[in-house]
Design a protein around this motif. Sequence first.
Motif, mmCIF file in Angstrom:
data_model
loop_
_atom_site.group_PDB
_atom_site.id
_atom_site.type_symbol
_atom_site.label_atom_id
_atom_site.label_comp_id
_atom_site.label_asym_id
_atom_site.label_seq_id
_atom_site.Cartn_x
_atom_site.Cartn_y
_atom_site.Cartn_z
ATOM 1 N N ASN A 281 0.841 -1.357 0.261
ATOM 2 C CA ASN A 281 -0.287 0.512 0.162
ATOM 3 C C ASN A 281 0.565 1.292 -0.188
ATOM 4 N N VAL A 282 0.277 2.668 -0.180
ATOM 5 C CA VAL A 282 1.282 3.107 -0.328
ATOM 6 C C VAL A 282 1.226 3.791 1.051
ATOM 7 N N THR A 283 1.094 3.455 1.936
ATOM 8 C CA THR A 283 1.155 3.981 3.152
ATOM 9 C C THR A 283 2.577 3.626 4.100
ATOM 10 N N ASP A 284 2.699 2.219 3.120
ATOM 11 C CA ASP A 284 3.787 1.139 3.252
ATOM 12 C C ASP A 284 5.453 1.840 2.827
ATOM 13 N N PHE A 285 4.840 2.489 1.054
ATOM 14 C CA PHE A 285 6.265 3.357 1.057
ATOM 15 C C PHE A 285 6.645 4.108 1.456
ATOM 16 N N GLU A 286 5.942 5.307 2.053
ATOM 17 C CA GLU A 286 5.830 6.413 2.404
ATOM 18 C C GLU A 286 6.397 6.076 3.771
ATOM 19 N N THR A 287 5.931 5.110 4.741
ATOM 20 C CA THR A 287 6.800 4.810 5.897
ATOM 21 C C THR A 287 8.498 4.227 5.938
ATOM 22 N N ALA A 288 8.595 3.529 4.265
ATOM 23 C CA ALA A 288 10.384 3.397 4.249
ATOM 24 C C ALA A 288 10.983 4.617 3.683
ATOM 25 N N ILE A 289 10.515 5.572 2.871
ATOM 26 C CA ILE A 289 11.202 6.740 2.630
ATOM 27 C C ILE A 289 12.445 7.200 3.686
ATOM 28 N N GLN A 290 13.207 8.121 3.813
ATOM 29 C CA GLN A 290 14.632 7.603 4.456
ATOM 30 C C GLN A 290 14.826 9.251 3.636
ATOM 31 N N PRO A 291 15.573 10.439 4.137
ATOM 32 C CA PRO A 291 16.550 11.140 3.777
ATOM 33 C C PRO A 291 17.041 11.420 2.280
ATOM 34 N N ASN A 292 17.856 10.233 2.195
ATOM 35 C CA ASN A 292 18.244 9.969 1.529
ATOM 36 C C ASN A 292 18.113 9.163 0.343
ATOM 37 N N THR A 293 16.538 8.418 0.007
ATOM 38 C CA THR A 293 16.314 8.171 -0.873
ATOM 39 C C THR A 293 16.376 8.478 -2.103
ATOM 40 N N LYS A 294 16.397 7.867 -3.126
ATOM 41 C CA LYS A 294 16.461 8.566 -4.511
ATOM 42 C C LYS A 294 15.451 7.323 -6.109
ATOM 43 N N VAL A 295 14.910 6.476 -5.549
ATOM 44 C CA VAL A 295 14.173 5.780 -6.133
ATOM 45 C C VAL A 295 13.037 4.737 -4.793
ATOM 46 N N THR B 254 -0.544 -2.974 -6.735
ATOM 47 C CA THR B 254 -0.069 -1.843 -6.393
ATOM 48 C C THR B 254 -0.774 -0.709 -7.027
ATOM 49 N N ASP B 255 -1.234 0.427 -6.375
ATOM 50 C CA ASP B 255 -1.370 1.669 -6.596
ATOM 51 C C ASP B 255 -0.570 2.201 -7.624
ATOM 52 N N ILE B 256 -0.515 2.798 -9.117
ATOM 53 C CA ILE B 256 0.054 3.087 -9.467
ATOM 54 C C ILE B 256 -0.129 4.515 -9.530
ATOM 55 N N LYS B 257 -0.892 5.479 -9.530
ATOM 56 C CA LYS B 257 -1.233 6.628 -9.837
ATOM 57 C C LYS B 257 -0.313 6.589 -7.624
ATOM 58 N N ALA B 258 -0.885 6.477 -7.198
ATOM 59 C CA ALA B 258 -1.127 6.624 -5.171
ATOM 60 C C ALA B 258 1.091 6.832 -5.149
ATOM 61 N N VAL B 259 1.378 5.534 -5.660
ATOM 62 C CA VAL B 259 2.904 5.443 -5.826
ATOM 63 C C VAL B 259 3.659 6.637 -6.612
ATOM 64 N N ALA B 260 3.276 6.653 -7.840
ATOM 65 C CA ALA B 260 3.660 7.998 -8.783
ATOM 66 C C ALA B 260 3.907 9.059 -7.483
ATOM 67 N N ASP B 261 2.006 9.316 -7.456
ATOM 68 C CA ASP B 261 2.308 10.966 -7.069
ATOM 69 C C ASP B 261 3.337 10.827 -5.225
ATOM 70 N N LEU B 262 3.063 9.896 -4.733
ATOM 71 C CA LEU B 262 4.287 10.388 -3.511
ATOM 72 C C LEU B 262 5.458 10.366 -3.715
ATOM 73 N N ALA B 263 6.064 9.767 -4.752
ATOM 74 C CA ALA B 263 7.621 10.208 -5.223
ATOM 75 C C ALA B 263 8.101 11.245 -5.900
ATOM 76 N N ILE C 267 3.345 5.213 -17.229
ATOM 77 C CA ILE C 267 3.795 6.242 -17.441
ATOM 78 C C ILE C 267 2.534 7.043 -17.541
ATOM 79 N N ASP C 268 0.824 6.482 -18.050
ATOM 80 C CA ASP C 268 -0.024 7.325 -17.635
ATOM 81 C C ASP C 268 -0.985 7.262 -17.006
ATOM 82 N N PHE C 269 0.476 7.420 -15.160
ATOM 83 C CA PHE C 269 -0.250 7.354 -14.574
ATOM 84 C C PHE C 269 1.044 7.930 -13.537
#
Length: 388
Positions: free
Chosen positions: A127-141, A155-164, A186-188
């Motif tokens: 879920n997108v919250t799982d990705f957000e929780t894992a982000i660190q200051p040096n996250t690049k990808v 996985t919600d493509i648009k939600a992850v793309a928007d988060l990134a 790419i469309d998302f």
Amino acid sequence: MSKQKLGINTICTHVGEIKDEQFKGAVSPIYLATSYEFDNVDVKRYPRYFNTPNQEYLAKKIAALEHTEAAMIFGSGMAAISHMFLAFLKQGDHIVVQNTLYGGTSNFIREEFHKYGIEYTFTNGYNVTDFETAIQPNTKVIHIETPSNPLLTITDIKAVADLARSKGIISTIDNTFASPVNQNPIDFGIDIVMHSATKYLGGHSDILAGAVASSQEHMDRIWNVSKNLGGSLSDMTVWMLERSMKTLALRVKAQNKNARKLAKFLDAHSEVSRVYYPGLKSHPEHKLAKAQMHDFGAMLSFELVEGIDAMAFMKQLELIKSSMSLAGVESTMLLPSETSHALLTQEQRDAVGISNRLIRFSVGIENFKDLKQDIEQAITATKVASLA
């Protein structure tokens, strides 16, 4: 004629073909030279630079299918994904990776990244919250895979793309299971799309290749790394891949249709305990899959009930091949625990829900009734043999 206005079958057939100006042949000629003139030419061509005529033109077809500005062809799916990662990650950087992922990718990250000083975090979920929780200051990808291999999580493509994008992070996706026919990330908002072209793009179980597609800016960065790593593909294989992709949409649509029917058949079967397929309404992400996919794909997984040995079942199959890889016109089955995810430990497989009884089913273009009959006879034969 704008390729944006072309239908998918037309793109598959005509975009990226090389016109035979000399003899007017109906198919692209093959350019096998490894040495090209360098003076007074528009392009200084060299195979390791990914710019021979066959490489250049096939990349146009893949870019058109994935709605991107540019693309590159590689010697394998792992070459594509490793070059993509190394173009955007350096010592001290961090990547967030989806936990439900192809085993080869997971193994590459775990075994190689520490050598480069690259940090990584596998998410606890998808879920997108799982990705957000894992982000660190040096996250690049942030890297995702949907549908995932082999459990077909979505996985919600648009939600992850928007988060990134909101964090200034590059988003990448493995789009192999869906193919460009069923999904266009790419469309998302996803930045970079990669494929194991060995699978649906090749489609005949006779080509090993990979592909990456993105903006020209991102592809220039990937090219700058790839020219040094040398993961280019022979032009004979490039030509074969371009030929195979002419029927991509036709093949995948036929496979989709079979998979939908087989998923419903297996889901209702008394000897099947669980089916993983996003096209089933019982799939937890069915609505999400419907929203971001053109169709649900031709990959599914299932588990037989306790008492029916999965390996013994596959040995009884007569039409469906017990075989490695996936996405050929022929139907195949395998045990991920013994193949695609064998490089992971039992503990790592258990953590993401890959049991030793899980069977991955790559649905081909055969007649549905023949595939159904083969599964039924194999189940019956396995049960009889177990009682003998």
